[in-house]
Each structure stands twice: as C-alpha cells, then as structure tokens.
Scaffold this active site. Structure first.
Site, mmCIF file in Angstrom:
data_model
loop_
_atom_site.group_PDB
_atom_site.id
_atom_site.type_symbol
_atom_site.label_atom_id
_atom_site.label_comp_id
_atom_site.label_asym_id
_atom_site.label_seq_id
_atom_site.Cartn_x
_atom_site.Cartn_y
_atom_site.Cartn_z
ATOM 1 N N GLU A 135 0.826 -1.206 0.000
ATOM 2 C CA GLU A 135 0.000 0.000 0.000
ATOM 3 C C GLU A 135 0.862 1.258 0.000
ATOM 4 O OE1 GLU A 135 -4.116 -1.088 2.249
ATOM 5 O OE2 GLU A 135 -2.288 -1.542 3.356
ATOM 6 N N GLU A 156 -4.085 -10.030 3.389
ATOM 7 C CA GLU A 156 -5.015 -9.740 4.485
ATOM 8 C C GLU A 156 -6.227 -10.665 4.527
ATOM 9 O OE1 GLU A 156 -2.737 -5.894 3.899
ATOM 10 O OE2 GLU A 156 -3.525 -7.496 2.635
#
Length: 702
Positions: A135, A156
């Site tokens: 990210e 995730e």
C-alpha cells in the site's frame, strides 16, 4: 495528538521501523532526490513493519524530504525487504476501538502525503512488499521493482482481514477491478499465493522491473527520465462499467466459495472494492478507516492474528524438538516406492536438499515410470522458468532408480511410501536394514499406522521415525514428525532438520493412531457420515459446516482424501477407539463399489447425488437438520481434541491448531480448531473447561 504518542502503551513490543532521509545528486536532474529508506535495524529475516512509532518516523522523514524541496521523493527499503505492512503483534493488543481507529487513520494520513504530493513520488521496491508495504508503494506516483524481489501480495483476506491503508481503493484504480480481485481476494484465499516481480509488473502494479545488482542506481536513473519527461509511463484505462460489475460478481463468487460468508473481513473487502469504482479517496479512505477500526475489535481478527503468529513463530521453533546439534548430515536419500506419492517425495528431496535421491520398487517398470515422472516434473519447472537449463540437468541427474536395495548402502535417510499395511511396511524396513548403516534414518510416510510397531522387529528400532506429509506434497506445508516409543533423539533431530530444509512446518506428535490431522478429520467426518446413515439427506449434511467457512464440505473432503483411504484410516481408528469411531456399512459398500464421490451432475449441470450412490446407501429414518449435524460434529471435535491433549499427542493445544491450519486448511479467521471451540462454547459444554484463557484468539475479556 501526535501519531506515536501513547505508542509505547499501545504497542509495547513494537520493533520500530525507522525512516531516514538523505538527499541524492543524480546526473541529468535539475535538483536532488530525497531518498527515504525504511529500516527496522534487523536483517531480512525480520522484515520492516509499521506500528505507531514506525508511522511517526516515516511521517518525520517525509517532513524532512518535503522541506528540502527536491525534484523527486523516493521511498525504498533495507536489503531484500521493502516493507511487509502493519505490526500485527501490536494490533492484537488493542483494547479500545478509539485506538484501533487512530492506527487505521494514521496509515492513511502518512501514506497519502505521497499520493497528493505536487513533487513526483517514487517507490523503489527492492524486496518483499506485503500488505501495508505494498500500500505504501501504491501510494506513490511511480513504482520500480527489483527482479529478485520476493513476496509481493495482499495477504489480508487470508487472515480474515482486508487491505486497510489504501489497498482496496488504489489497486483497482491502477490495474482495474478484475486484477484487483485476483490480488486481494483470489490469490489470498488460495493458500496466500504471492506474485513475482514479472507478474506484478505485467499486471501494471509496477511501472518497470530492473535488475537487482544495481537496482537503486537504475531506479534513480529511471526516475530522472520520468521527471524530465523523456520516459512516459502508460497506465491502463479503467473500465468502471460492465467490467467493474463483472469483477465484483467474481469477487462475491470467490468469497462465497472460499468462506461461505463466514469471514467478515473478506466480505468487507468486496464492499470496499465496489466503493473504489468512484475513485474518491476521501470517501474510500474514510470507509477503510472505519471498517479497519471495526475489524480490529472482532474475535475473527484476533483469531487470524493468533493463527498468523502460530505459523510465523511456533512453526519455526517446533515444540518438543531435540537440539539440532544432535542431527546427522543427510547427503543421500532413498525413496521406497515409485508411485505418485513417492515421486512427489523424490522431487521435493532433490529440489530442497540437492543430494542424490534413489527410488526403488518391486520391478524395473515401476521404477522407470517413477523416475520418468520426477524428471518430467523437473522439465516442467524449467519450462516455467523456475529452473535454468543447467539447473534442470543437474536436478535430473540427482534422481535415479535401482531395483537393487544395495543402492541405499550409503544413504543417510530412507523414506518408504508403499501400501498402507503394517506387514508390508515391516517387510520393507526389514529388507532395508540388511543394506543400510545402523545410523541411517528409516522414515515412514504412514498416515495412521504405529511407527513403533513398524520398527519393532528391527535390530535398530531407534532410528525409525514418522514423517507424514500431506497431499499435494509441494503445496501443503505441514509435516507431522512422529516419535515412536524407541525413536532416539538423534533420529528425531535429523528428521526435524531435514523437514526444515524441505521448507515444511514440522509438528512433533506422539505415536498414536492417525496422529493429529487425520484423527481429527476422521472423527469429524465420521459424525457427518453417521448422520447420513441415520437418514439425513446428503445435501443437508454437506451444508452443515458451511457457517465455519471451511475450505471444503465433508463430502468433497471425502472425495479428495479418497473413500478407500478414509475407510482404511477409520478402520484403524475404530480398532483403537471403538466407542468414538464407528464403522459405516454404507461407506464400506461405497468403497467396494469403486465409487469415488457422492456427487454428479444432471443434464442441466446441477449437482445431484449420484443415483448409484443413492441406491447403495441404506439410510435410516431419523434425519437431522443442518444445525444438529453441525452440533454433533463440533461436540465430537471438542471431545477428541481434549482427549488428544490428555494423551500428550502434542505438547499444547496450539500444536493441534497449527496442524489443522497447515494440514487441513482450517481458516485463519477461526484461529485454529481449539480457539473456535472456545469461542463457540463447545469446549466448556463438552469438556467443562476452555482450551485457552479468555483473550487468546479472541478479544480481551472486559
């Protein structure tokens, strides 16, 4: 309040990732590059993560970078590691939503500075980039990646979470919704599949792949060309209409098939990907922040963190393993058997140990077929670019076959993968002992038989050990290492050392029938089959466990394992524990009829019970509901798990969880089997006590 105030209290064990800014002169650039390096001060075996203090350090480094008014700002990592995301160990200690919200917002606030910068920003991804690390890279305007960078992914959803620092918003708007679904959902929910640099660059995640020896220098040169306009980065046009609709439909199908709606984090990932269609970072980041703050305060997230901790820490230091200094060197391996399992084992040993591997069987034809299989698989690795031509030739030269067991005379480790019958295995070991040295480890890949009994007639039974792999061998990471009654520490230490070199997660188990995974699965599956025998429709029984989000339903599991193997293991368990493991006459008829699965499809393509199965399966007239079948199966699991701990099959309940996570695909968001039984109340209902203290794999008790 600053980002890292209270960080010592919130994340007391944070290994702080520091960010350092230096100004770099680069030929051809009118100005300097502010190069921000993130580094936690450890080598690559302890990757950089972000807790509150780490985010604060990056924020300060960006302050320094912007203040210098450079021509460009670039972020890179320490050797072999860019960054691997949030400090998960600290996340599990958050006790209030306010703190969770603060951490969620802090990641957005810091990373977004790079996105909204008027100065061109670059990520030089020199190594692993996972979760928040990826990210961070996506938050920059441009990205380079080293050709040797490993582990590029959003893991995730595998943990029952979702990318929460911009990933669900930035990725689909960079590479399109469909490819974002692949990375965020499909890959994560398929054994946490990673991307390599070439694949990631081809998808558009990175703008250019550069060779690793001079990666930083080449990245700086490329950045200069981008800033000066001599290199133009082309970005894909994003389909926000039907293409996005189709991607969200696929995301929902993946979530349903992989989790059956049991993972709130996965469902939220789908919602956030749909929201990203508007490309409104204010709205998208706000939604991610609120969702992440909520998720961090759920049992499912704490269970996922517990499971992650088991696989990352406990699996690397197996409980009960002898000191590795006791292990003998293994310079040659023998494999008895040349069937599919033996071939998989031979390939694994050759690839990971890089030592000679010899296969044997009862006739030359079988041996030739087994060696040909291994050589064929090596050729496939070469064709995929995973081995060089020299590597292919070298590896193939290591794998040979011999009808004469004297070829094992200088082997240090011999593993059998023959028919699952005690007399056959005893005969094999008896013959081997005539040819190998007294120190040669004799390993068995048995799934349920007694290791001690297998070696009882040998002159040196102390060198026999269980070495139970799971199929497919190359994919499933668990290796159950079974200590027989007379297995000595040298043999056991050698087994653990070999297992680690094979890149398997090893768990020590006692020499009890079916060890851990097969024992629990057999008990669980046995209860479901018994409910069908009593009159429960196949469809009802097969749906009963869907609310847990298991990787496959009971009847699909039966087909994958193979009904004959399942029946054999169940007979072994029944002989040992007849009061808890019943025998099904229907399953016996099913196996005798040569059936491999319950389901077939009708002319319209709908799944139905195979008519031949329906005819041979003689059902009673006492059907159960889905809830009753599920209750029955979970009560049985709670009872069996407690008995196994009382019998010292493993050191602790955590080892049962580790086995089910890595050998049976038990979902991370459940935290393993014992925490789920605790949270659902079955531990106390059946056993009168929990397996863990409150707060383990669940929210801390208030």
């Amino acid at each position: 309040m600053s980002i890292d105030s209270d960080s010592a209290a919130l994340f007391p064990d944070e290994v702080v990732t520091r960010a350092h800014t230096r100004l770099v002169e680069v030929p051809g650039l009118d100005g300097r590059v502010a190069l921000v390096t993130i580094d936690n001060g450890h080598d690559h075996t302890k990757p950089s993560t972000f807790g509150p203090a780490g985010l604060a350090s990056l924020d300060s480094a960006l302050d320094e970078a912007f203040a210098a008014e450079p021509a460009a700002i670039a972020v890179t990592g320490k050797p072999f590691v860019f960054a691997v995301g949030a400090d998960l160990s600290g996340m599990g200690q958050l006790s209030e939503r306010e703190y969770a919200h603060r951490i969620a917002k802090a990641g957005h606030d810091v990373f977004r500075r790079l996105t909204e910068s008027e100065i061109p920003t670059f990520a030089f991804v020199n190594g692993a980039a996972l979760g928040g690390g990826l990210e961070l890279a996506l938050s920059c305007h441009y990205r380079t990646v080293a050709d040797n960078a490993g582990a590029i992914a959003f893991p995730e959803c595998f943990l029952g979470l979702f990318p929460g620092w911009g990933g669900t918003q930035l990725l689909p708007n960079l590479v399109g919704a469909d490819q974002a679904v692949t990375v965020i959902l499909e890959n994560s929910l398929n054994q946490n599949k990673m991307l390599n640099p070439g694949k990631a660059t081809g998808m558009g995640i990175f703008d250019i792949q550069l060779e690793s020896p001079d990666f930083l220098e080449e990245s700086l040169r490329w950045a200069v060309r981008v800033v000066n306009g001599s290199s133009t980065v082309q970005r894909a046009e994003i389909d926000r209409g039907q293409g996005w609709d189709d991607a969200i439909t696929r995301a929902k199908e993946i979530a349903a098939s992989k989790t059956h709606g049991a993972s709130p984090g996965v469902n939220k990932a789908v919602e956030l990907l749909e929201l990203a269609r508007n490309n409104d970072l204010d709205a998208g980041y706000a939604a991610e922040t609120e969702a992440l703050a909520d998720a961090l305060m759920t049992d499912e997230l704490r269970a996922g963190l517990y499971a992650f901790d088991l696989t990352q820490k406990r699996a690397k230091k197996p409980a009960g393993a002898p000191d590795k200094s006791l292990a003998n060197d293994v310079n040659k391996v023998g494999v008895v058997g040349a069937g599919l399992m033996a071939g998989q084992l031979a390939l694994l040993f050759a690839r990971r140990l890089e030592v000679p591997v010899v296969l044997t069987d009862i006739d030359q034809g079988r041996i030739d077929k087994g060696v040909a299989y291994v050589h064929g698989e090596i050729d496939k690795l070469g064709a995929k670019g995973r081995l060089s031509s020299d590597g292919v030739n070298r590896l193939k030269a290591l794998v040979t076959g011999s009808l004469d067991k004297s070829a094992f005379a200088d082997a240090d480790f011999v593993i059998e993968a023959v028919f699952e019958e005690m007399s056959v295995k005893q005969q094999v070991f008896g013959e081997l002992e005539q040819h190998v040295s007294p120190e040669t480890v004799l390993a068995t890949n048995t799934s349920s038989l007694s290791v001690g009994e297998m070696g009882a007639k040998l002159a040196h039974p102390e060198r026999v050990v269980g070495f139970h792999f799971f199929n497919p061998v190359a994919v499933l990471p668990l290796l159950e290492i079974v200590r027989g009654e007379r297995t000595d520490d040298t043999t056991l230490a050698t087994a653990f050392t070999v297992g680690k070199k094979l890149k398997k997660s090893c768990v020590l188990t006692a020499d009890t029938p079916a060890f851990v995974v097969n024992r629990l699965l057999t008990r669980f599956l046995g209860e479901v089959i018994a409910s069908v025998d009593e009159g429960t429709p196949f469809e009802v029984a097969d749906r009963a466990l869907n609310p847990l989000g298991l990787p496959m339903s009971p009847m699909v599991l039966l087909q994958l394992v193979g009904p004959a193997i399942a029946q054999h293991v169940n007979e072994t368990m029944h002989a040992a524990y007849p009061d808890r493991f019943g025998l099904s006459d229907n399953l016996r008829r099913f196996v005798d009829a040569g059936k491999t699965g319950v389901w077939t499809t009708d002319e319209a393509g709908n799944q139905i019970v195979d008519p031949e199965v329906a005819e041979l399966w003689q059902q009673g007239d006492e059907p159960l509901s889905e809830e009753q079948v599920r209750d029955r199966a979970l009560r049985a699991l709670a009872e069996e798990a407690r008995i196994m701990l009382d019998e010292d099959v493993v050191v602790e309940a955590a080892d049962l969880d580790l086995c089910m996570l890595l050998g049976a695909g038990w979902p991370f968001w459940l935290g393993g089997i014992t925490p789920y039984l605790d949270r659902s109340g079955y531990s106390e209902l059946v056993n009168g006590k929990r397996f863990h203290q409150p707060g383990v794999a669940s929210l801390p008790s208030s």
